[in-house]
Design a protein around this motif. Structure first.
Motif, PDB file in Angstrom:
ATOM      1  N   LEU A 136       0.870  -1.175   0.000  1.00 30.56           N
ATOM      2  CA  LEU A 136       0.000   0.000   0.000  1.00 30.56           C
ATOM      3  C   LEU A 136       0.907   1.225   0.000  1.00 30.56           C
ATOM      4  CD1 LEU A 136      -2.745  -1.127   2.534  1.00 30.56           C
ATOM      5  CD2 LEU A 136      -3.027  -0.679   0.105  1.00 30.56           C
ATOM      6  N   ILE A 137       2.104   1.026   0.525  1.00 30.67           N
ATOM      7  CA  ILE A 137       3.180   1.992   0.385  1.00 30.67           C
ATOM      8  C   ILE A 137       4.320   1.237  -0.300  1.00 30.67           C
ATOM      9  CG2 ILE A 137       4.786   3.479   1.620  1.00 30.67           C
ATOM     10  CD1 ILE A 137       2.866   3.491   3.971  1.00 30.67           C
ATOM     11  N   GLU A 138       4.911   1.847  -1.306  1.00 33.74           N
ATOM     12  CA  GLU A 138       5.995   1.165  -2.016  1.00 33.74           C
ATOM     13  C   GLU A 138       7.247   1.135  -1.141  1.00 33.74           C
ATOM     14  OE1 GLU A 138       6.095  -0.426  -4.937  1.00 33.74           O
ATOM     15  OE2 GLU A 138       3.948  -0.093  -5.257  1.00 33.74           O
ATOM     16  N   PRO A 139       7.870  -0.050  -1.001  1.00 28.69           N
ATOM     17  CA  PRO A 139       9.084  -0.121  -0.182  1.00 28.69           C
ATOM     18  C   PRO A 139      10.264   0.569  -0.871  1.00 28.69           C
ATOM     19  CG  PRO A 139       8.631  -2.224  -1.230  1.00 28.69           C
ATOM     20  CD  PRO A 139       7.471  -1.342  -1.550  1.00 28.69           C
ATOM     21  N   THR A 140      11.221   1.000  -0.070  1.00 30.09           N
ATOM     22  CA  THR A 140      12.442   1.562  -0.635  1.00 30.09           C
ATOM     23  C   THR A 140      13.328   0.430  -1.143  1.00 30.09           C
ATOM     24  OG1 THR A 140      12.284   3.349   0.958  1.00 30.09           O
ATOM     25  CG2 THR A 140      14.405   3.081  -0.140  1.00 30.09           C
ATOM     26  N   SER A 141      13.456  -0.615  -0.327  1.00 24.17           N
ATOM     27  CA  SER A 141      14.153  -1.817  -0.803  1.00 24.17           C
ATOM     28  C   SER A 141      13.741  -2.994   0.056  1.00 24.17           C
ATOM     29  CB  SER A 141      15.671  -1.613  -0.746  1.00 24.17           C
ATOM     30  OG  SER A 141      16.077  -1.558   0.603  1.00 24.17           O
ATOM     31  N   GLY A 142      14.203  -4.168  -0.322  1.00 21.06           N
ATOM     32  CA  GLY A 142      13.862  -5.362   0.442  1.00 21.06           C
ATOM     33  C   GLY A 142      12.857  -6.210  -0.309  1.00 21.06           C
ATOM     34  N   SER A 143      12.632  -7.412   0.188  1.00 16.25           N
ATOM     35  CA  SER A 143      11.714  -8.292  -0.525  1.00 16.25           C
ATOM     36  C   SER A 143      10.651  -8.858   0.414  1.00 16.25           C
ATOM     37  CB  SER A 143      12.486  -9.439  -1.187  1.00 16.25           C
ATOM     38  OG  SER A 143      12.715 -10.459  -0.242  1.00 16.25           O
ATOM     39  N   VAL A 144       9.482  -9.074  -0.151  1.00 13.48           N
ATOM     40  CA  VAL A 144       8.381  -9.678   0.593  1.00 13.48           C
ATOM     41  C   VAL A 144       7.867 -10.843  -0.224  1.00 13.48           C
ATOM     42  CG1 VAL A 144       6.058  -9.352   1.481  1.00 13.48           C
ATOM     43  CG2 VAL A 144       7.697  -7.479   1.625  1.00 13.48           C
ATOM     44  N   LYS A 145       7.860 -12.027   0.365  1.00 13.83           N
ATOM     45  CA  LYS A 145       7.330 -13.192  -0.340  1.00 13.83           C
ATOM     46  C   LYS A 145       6.141 -13.733   0.424  1.00 13.83           C
ATOM     47  CE  LYS A 145      10.894 -15.225  -3.159  1.00 13.83           C
ATOM     48  NZ  LYS A 145      12.179 -15.856  -2.945  1.00 13.83           N
ATOM     49  N   LEU A 146       5.009 -13.802  -0.261  1.00 16.21           N
ATOM     50  CA  LEU A 146       3.808 -14.342   0.363  1.00 16.21           C
ATOM     51  C   LEU A 146       3.442 -15.619  -0.380  1.00 16.21           C
ATOM     52  CD1 LEU A 146       1.441 -13.949   2.393  1.00 16.21           C
ATOM     53  CD2 LEU A 146       0.231 -12.816   0.552  1.00 16.21           C
ATOM     54  N   ALA A 147       3.466 -16.735   0.298  1.00 20.68           N
ATOM     55  CA  ALA A 147       3.192 -18.048  -0.293  1.00 20.68           C
ATOM     56  C   ALA A 147       3.991 -18.235  -1.581  1.00 20.68           C
ATOM     57  CB  ALA A 147       1.691 -18.202  -0.559  1.00 20.68           C
ATOM     58  N   GLY A 148       5.245 -17.835  -1.535  1.00 18.14           N
ATOM     59  CA  GLY A 148       6.118 -18.048  -2.680  1.00 18.14           C
ATOM     60  C   GLY A 148       6.054 -16.961  -3.737  1.00 18.14           C
ATOM     61  N   VAL A 149       5.072 -16.072  -3.640  1.00 18.25           N
ATOM     62  CA  VAL A 149       4.948 -15.014  -4.646  1.00 18.25           C
ATOM     63  C   VAL A 149       5.732 -13.785  -4.182  1.00 18.25           C
ATOM     64  CG1 VAL A 149       3.365 -13.507  -5.882  1.00 18.25           C
ATOM     65  CG2 VAL A 149       2.668 -15.835  -5.259  1.00 18.25           C
ATOM     66  N   ASP A 150       6.612 -13.297  -5.042  1.00 19.13           N
ATOM     67  CA  ASP A 150       7.391 -12.119  -4.704  1.00 19.13           C
ATOM     68  C   ASP A 150       6.519 -10.881  -4.936  1.00 19.13           C
ATOM     69  OD1 ASP A 150       9.109 -10.075  -4.390  1.00 19.13           O
ATOM     70  OD2 ASP A 150      10.705 -10.893  -5.655  1.00 19.13           O
TER      71      ASP A 150
END
Lengths: 318, 298, 336
Positions: free
Chosen positions: A58-72
C-alpha cells in the motif's frame, strides 16, 4: 522445515522529510508460519503500521523483498498486484474512518466480492454477503444500515467481513481492537481467534497493547524507531525478555490486579523520530544501561537463545 | 431458471424501507425549504419550456410599440413596459428560457471539464497536479469578463459561444474546489481500505471519492449557476451576449439601468427574478446535499 | 483512616439528559458519589456510561443546549456549584476544582509559551502576584511535573504528547486545587510514557494530597493509582468501594465481565470471556436493570425492577437485585 507463509527480508522504507531522510522501516526481516500469528509491538512512531503497509505494498518499499506463499510481492506489476490483493487484505485500526460513510453494510461487504469476482450474479453475491455477516456476528437486519448508525464493534466486524470475503490465507490486522471498548475488544479478539481456527488464517497483528498481543500472538517482534529490537516466541518473550526496551515495555503494562504488581522500569525521555539516524543503538538515549559501545555502533539482531533474537550489545550483562 | 429467479427476493430489499432514490426523495420531502425551492425551480423550468406556447415571440416579445413606452406596473402590464413599449412581464417570463439555458449549460460545461480535472489533480497529485494547477492559476488571473470578451469576439457572437465563454471562466474555481475536497477524502482510511482489496483507481475515484466530495461540490455548483446568470448579464450589457431583442434577464437588467431613476421597476423585477431563482437553487442544493448524506439519516 | 471523613466533592442524585432532535439521551441517571479529602477515586466505565458527563457536571460545564441537568446537587468543599453565578463559578473552577482533559494536544494554546500559560492560570487565582513572580512559580510547577525549568519559554509544538500532558497537569495543579478531575489522562499516550505520567501523578498525590477523580476505562490504571473505585454503567454507579473491595471482592456481574474481558498477562492461554451484546441505547433505556440483557445471572425480576444500592460492608456498595438471595455469589468471587 516449518511451513513459511510470509517471508520479509531486509525491508526498508525511507521517507523524505524537510529535515532529512526518515528511516521509518529500517532493515526489517521476519517470517510468519502458516496458521500462526505474528504480533508486531511498539509505540507510536516505531514504524509498525508502516511495516504492515509496505508488506502489502500500500506503500511502495524503498528496498527489500516480501514473499507471500512463494509469490514475490515486490516483483508484481501494478495490474498483477491489484489482482493479488485478494490474498492479502488488511483490517484497519479505526472502524470509524475505515468504512466509506456512504456505503451500506451490504455495499461495504459485497464490494470486495464483486470486485474480485468471488461470486457473480446479484443473488449469489447477496447470499455470500449475508453468510459473511452471519460469520462475523452481524444480524441480517443490519444489511441496509450505514456505518454511522452502528457502534465501533459492529463496524469493526464489517471490516473483518470485508477482509474475509476474499477467502484469504493471510490478513494484516493493524490495531484492530485498540479503538474499541474493553468488553467489545474481547468479543472481536475472540472472533478473530475463532476465524483463525476455522479457516487456518495467518495473521500479522500490529498493536501497541502488550496484554492483547500476549494473549493473541504465537511469535512477537518488538520494534523501536524503525528497527526490530527483539524477536521471539510470545511465551519466551514475556517470560524472558532480553532487550532493555522490551523489559521496560513489559513492566509498563497496567495490570488490573492489586497484588503481584510488577516493578516498574521507568524510561527517561520520549521516543524521537529516526531522521538520518547515526550508527549507534537507537535506544541508547533512553536506555538505563547504555555503555560507550552503544553510542558507537548500531547493534544487529543476534540469536541469544534458540529462536530468540535480540539487538543489544550486552543483553547478557543486564 | 427464470422462474426460480423470479421467486427469490433480494434479502437487502426485504429490509429496505425504500430504494436508494426513494430514500433521497423521502428525506428531501421532509425539508420544507428545499421543497419550496424545488417548486420554484420547477415552475421556472416549466415557464422556460412553454414560453413559446404562452407568447408569440415576434409580436409580444420582440415587437415594439413606442406608444406604450414606460408604463408603470398596472393590471394590463403587471411589471410595466420598457422604453420600447414592450410588456416586461412577458419578456421576463420568456427570458427565463434564455437565462436558464445559458446558466445551466455553462455550469454543465464547466462541471464536465472542471470536475474530472480537479479530481485528477487531487487524486494523482505530483507533477500533473502541479502543472494543471499552475495553468488554472494563470486562467484565473485573467478577469472572467475579459476572458468572456476575448472568447466571444474570437468565436463570434452567439448563444452557444456565450455559454462556452461563461463556462470556461468557471472551470478554474470549480476545479480547485474539487481538488481540495478530493485531497481530504483521498487520505482517509476507507480509500486505503478500498485499495487494499484491489479496487481500481478509477473505481475508487468514482465510487468512494467523488460521492464523498459531493456536498462541497454541490454547494459550489448552485453558487455557480447564480454567477453564470450574472456573468451572462454583464456580457449582454457589453453587447456580447445574446442577440439584442432576446429578453435574457441580464440584458433586461442592463437595459433597465438607463431608466433606473424614472422607471426603477425595469431593474427591480429582473433583479428579483434572478434572486428568486438563485435562492431557490441554493436552498434546493443544500436540501439535496443533506438528503444524499447518510449521516443525516436517523 | 480516621472516622471523620472530610468530603471535598459530593454529587447527589445527579440526572443529566441531552435532548437532541426530540430524543432524550439519558446520560446520567441518578448518580451519587462522594470524594474524600486526599483520596483518589477511579470512575470506571465504557464509552457512553456517563463518566465524562458526570465530570463536566461537577464543574457545571455540561454544554447547554443540548445538555440539561435535570436533578441533583453538587457540592465542592461545601459550595453548591449548580446554583452559582458565572463569576462565582469562575472562581471555583481552577481554584477549588480543576480538570485535565484526555487530549493534551488540544487543551494548550499553540501560540503562547507553556510557561506563560501556566503563569496565566496562577495569576487569575492569585492576582496579588506580579507577572515575574507568577512566571517563577510556573517554572517551579514545570519542574514539579518533571520538565526542565528552561523549557518554560518553549511552545507546545516543541513538546511531545507526554510532555504536553505534563504541562496540562501543571496548569491544573498550579493553583493547588482541592479537587482534580482527570478525564482519561493517559489514554492518548504510549505505554512507557503512560507509566511515566502515572508515576508522576502518584508522586504528586503523595506530596500534595490533592483529592482526585480519575476517569478511565482501563482497570490497569485504576489498580495503579486509585484508592477507591466506582464502576458506572448506563449512567448509574453499579458498584463502588475501595480498590481492594472492587478488585478482590468483586460483586457486580458487570464488573466481573470487565475483568473477564481483559487478557490475562500471567496466563496467555486463558480464554477471554467477553460480555455479550452491547450497552443499551441511552435514548431508550430498559425499565429494569440496564445490564440485565447482557447478564448471565439475570432473572425476570432484574428486567422489571431497577436494582437498589446495597451496602455489603462499610465501604462496599453494589446495585444488583440478585443479592436479594443471600446465597447468591458471582463466579469470580466464589471461593473454590
Amino acid at each position: 522445515m516449518s511451513d513459511t507463509l510470509l517471508e520479509v527480508k531486509n525491508l526498508k522504507k525511507y521517507f523524505k522529510t524537510p529535515r532529512g531522510l526518515l528511516h521509518a522501516v529500517d532493515d526489517v526481516s521476519f517470517t510468519i508460519d502458516r496458521g500462526k500469528t505474528l504480533g508486531v509491538v511498539g509505540e507510536s512512531g516505531c514504524g509498525k503500521s508502516t511495516t504492515g503497509r509496505v508488506i502489502l505494498r500500500l506503500i511502495e518499499p524503498t528496498s527489500g523483498s516480501v514473499k507471500l506463499a512463494g509469490v514475490d510481492i515486490g516483483a508484481l506489476s501494478r495490474r498483477e498486484l491489484r489482482a493479488h490483493r485478494k490474498n492479502m487484505p488488511m483490517i484497519f485500526q479505526d472502524p470509524f474512518s475505515s468504512l466509506d460513510p456512504r456505503q451500506t453494510v451490504m455495499q461495504a461487504i459485497s464490494e470486495p466480492i464483486i470486485n474480485n469476482k468471488i461470486a457473480t450474479g446479484k443473488y449469489e453475491v447477496e447470499e455470500l454477503t449475508v453468510e459473511l455477516m452471519r460469520t462475523v456476528g452481524l444480524a441480517e437486519r443490519l444489511i441496509n444500515t450505514y456505518p454511522h448508525e452502528l457502534d465501533g464493534g459492529r463496524r469493526q466486524r464489517i471490516g473483518i467481513a470485508r477482509a474475509l470475503s476474499m477467502n484469504p490465507k493471510f490478513i494484516v490486522c493493524d490495531e484492530p481492537v485498540s479503538a474499541l471498548d474493553v468488553s467489545i475488544q474481547a468479543q472481536v479478539l475472540n472472533l478473530l481467534k475463532q476465524l483463525q481456527r476455522e479457516r487456518d488464517l495467518t495473521y500479522m497483528f500490529i498493536t501497541h497493547d502488550l496484554a492483547v498481543v500476549n494473549h493473541f500472538a504465537d511469535d512477537i517482534v518488538v520494534m523501536y524507531l524503525g528497527q526490530l529490537v527483539e524477536k521471539a516466541p510470545a511465551e519466551e518473550l514475556f517470560e524472558n525478555p532480553l532487550h532493555p526496551y522490551t523489559k521496560a515495555l513489559l513492566s509498563a503494562i497496567p495490570v488490573p490486579q492489586t497484588y503481584d504488581r510488577p516493578e516498574r522500569i521507568l524510561l527517561k525521555g520520549e521516543i524521537s523520530s529516526p531522521i538520518e539516524p547515526k550508527d549507534r543503538c537507537r535506544f541508547a538515549k533512553r536506555c538505563p544501561f547504555a555503555l560507550e559501545e552503544c553510542w558507537a555502533k548500531c547493534p544487529s539482531l543476534q540469536e541469544a537463545r534458540p529462536g530468540h533474537f535480540v539487538a543489544c550489545h550486552h543483553y547478557d550483562k543486564i | 431458471m427464470f422462474k426460480k429467479k423470479e421467486k427469490r427476493q433480494s434479502i437487502a430489499s426485504q429490509y429496505a424501507k425504500r430504494t436508494k432514490l426513494g430514500e433521497i426523495w423521502y428525506r428531501l420531502k421532509k425539508n420544507k425549504g428545499a421543497m419550496v425551492g424545488l417548486a420554484i425551480v420547477a415552475l421556472f423550468v416549466l415557464i422556460a419550456i412553454f414560453a413559446d406556447v404562452m407568447f408569440d415571440y415576434d409580436t409580444q416579445i420582440a415587437g415594439y410599440n413606442l406608444r406604450n413606452k414606460l408604463i408603470k406596473p398596472c393590471l394590463e402590464h403587471p411589471f410595466g413596459t420598457d422604453e420600447m413599449g414592450r410588456d416586461l412581464f412577458a419578456r421576463l417570463l420568456y427570458g427565463t428560457r434564455f437565462s436558464m439555458a445559458i446558466a445551466f449549460s455553462s455550469v454543465l460545461f464547466s462541471v464536465c471539464v472542471g470536475l474530472p480535472l480537479g479530481a485528477m489533480c487531487g487524486y494523482l497529485g505530483g507533477k500533473f497536479d502541479l502543472i494543471a494547477m499552475r495553468l488554472l492559476d494563470i486562467l484565473r488571473s485573467i478577469p472572467g469578463i475579459l476572458m468572456g470578451i476575448v472568447i466571444v469576439s474570437w468565436l463570434g457572437q452567439s448563444t452557444v459561444n456565450l455559454v462556452i465563454a461563461i463556462g470556461f471562466s468557471m472551470i478554474a474555481p470549480l476545479a480547485s474546489t474539487t481538488r481540495a475536497a478530493v485531497l481530504t477524502v483521498r487520505n482517509t482510511e476507507y480509500v486505503e481500505s478500498a485499495r487494499s482489496i484491489g479496487i481500481s483507481e478509477w473505481r475508487i475515484v468514482m465510487v468512494h471519492i467523488i460521492p464523498n466530495c459531493l456536498s462541497t461540490i454541490l454547494v459550489q455548483i448552485t453558487l455557480r449557476v447564480a454567477n453564470a446568470i450574472i456573468a451572462a448579464s454583464s456580457l449582454s450589457f457589453l453587447g456580447l451576449g445574446v442577440p439584442i431583442p432576446s429578453p435574457e434577464w441580464g440584458a433586461l437588467l442592463s437595459a433597465g439601468r438607463a431608466h433606473i431613476r424614472n422607471a426603477s421597476y425595469l431593474t427591480i423585477f429582473p433583479g428579483m427574478a434572478i434572486m428568486v431563482l438563485v435562492l431557490s437553487l441554493n436552498v434546493l442544493g443544500d436540501g439535496l446535499r443533506d438528503a444524499m448524506d447518510p449521516k443525516m439519516y436517523k | 483512616m480516621s472516622n471523620e471523613k472530610e468530603i471535598v466533592l459530593s454529587i447527589k442524585d445527579l440526572v443529566v439528559h441531552y435532548e437532541v432532535d426530540g430524543d432524550v439521551i439519558k446520560a446520567v441517571n441518578g448518580m451519587t458519589i462522594q470524594l474524600e479529602k486526599g483520596r483518589t477515586l477511579g470512575l470506571v466505565g465504557e464509552t457512553g456510561a456517563g463518566k465524562t458527563t458526570t465530570a463536566l457536571a461537577a464543574l457545571n460545564l455540561v454544554p447547554d443546549p443540548p445538555g440539561i441537568i435535570k436533578n441533583g446537587e453538587i457540592q465542592i468543599c461545601g459550595k453548591d456549584v449548580l446554583h452559582m453565578s458565572q463569576k462565582e463559578l469562575e472562581m471555583v473552577r481552577g481554584y477549588d476544582i480543576a480538570m485535565i482533559f484526555q487530549d493534551p494536544m488540544t487543551s494548550l494554546n499553540p501560540v503562547l509559551t507553556v510557561g506563560f500559560q501556566i503563569a496565566e492560570s496562577i495569576r487569575i487565582h492569585e492576582p496579588e502576584l506580579n507577572s515575574k513572580q507568577a512566571y517563577e512559580r510556573a517554572l517551579d510547577m514545570l519542574e514539579l511535573v518533571g520538565i526542565d525549568r528552561h523549557r518554560g519559554s518553549e511552545y507546545p509544538h516543541q513538546f511531545s504528547g507526554g510532555m504536553k500532558q505534563r504541562v496540562v497537569i501543571a496548569i491544573a495543579l498550579a493553583c493547588n486545587p482541592h479537587v482534580l478531575v482527570a478525564d482519561e489522562p493517559t489514554t492518548a499516550l504510549d505505554v512507557t510514557i503512560q507509566a511515566q505520567v502515572l508515576d508522576m501523578m502518584n508522586n504528586l498525590k503523595n506530596k500534595f494530597g490533592t483529592s482526585t477523580i480519575i476517569i478511565t476505562h482501563a482497570l490497569g490504571i485504576v489498580a495503579d493509582i486509585c484508592d477507591d473505585v466506582a464502576v458506572m454503567y448506563a449512567g448509574r454507579i453499579i458498584e463502588q468501594g475501595t480498590l481492594d473491595d472492587v478488585f478482590n471482592r468483586t460483586r457486580h456481574p458487570y464488573t466481573e465481565g470487565l475483568f473477564n474481558s481483559l487478557p490475562n498477562i500471567k496466563d496467555r492461554k486463558a480464554e477471554l470471556k467477553p460480555i455479550p451484546g452491547l450497552m443499551p441505547d441511552p435514548a431508550n433505556l430498559p425499565e429494569g436493570c440496564a445490564f440485565a440483557d447482557r447478564c448471565s445471572y439475570a432473572t425476570d425480576v432484574c428486567r422489571t425492577k431497577q436494582p437498589e444500592q446495597r451496602m455489603i460492608s462499610g465501604t462496599h456498595m453494589v446495585a444488583c437485585t440478585a443479592y436479594d438471595d443471600p446465597n447468591f455469589m458471582i463466579e469470580r468471587s466464589r471461593k473454590p
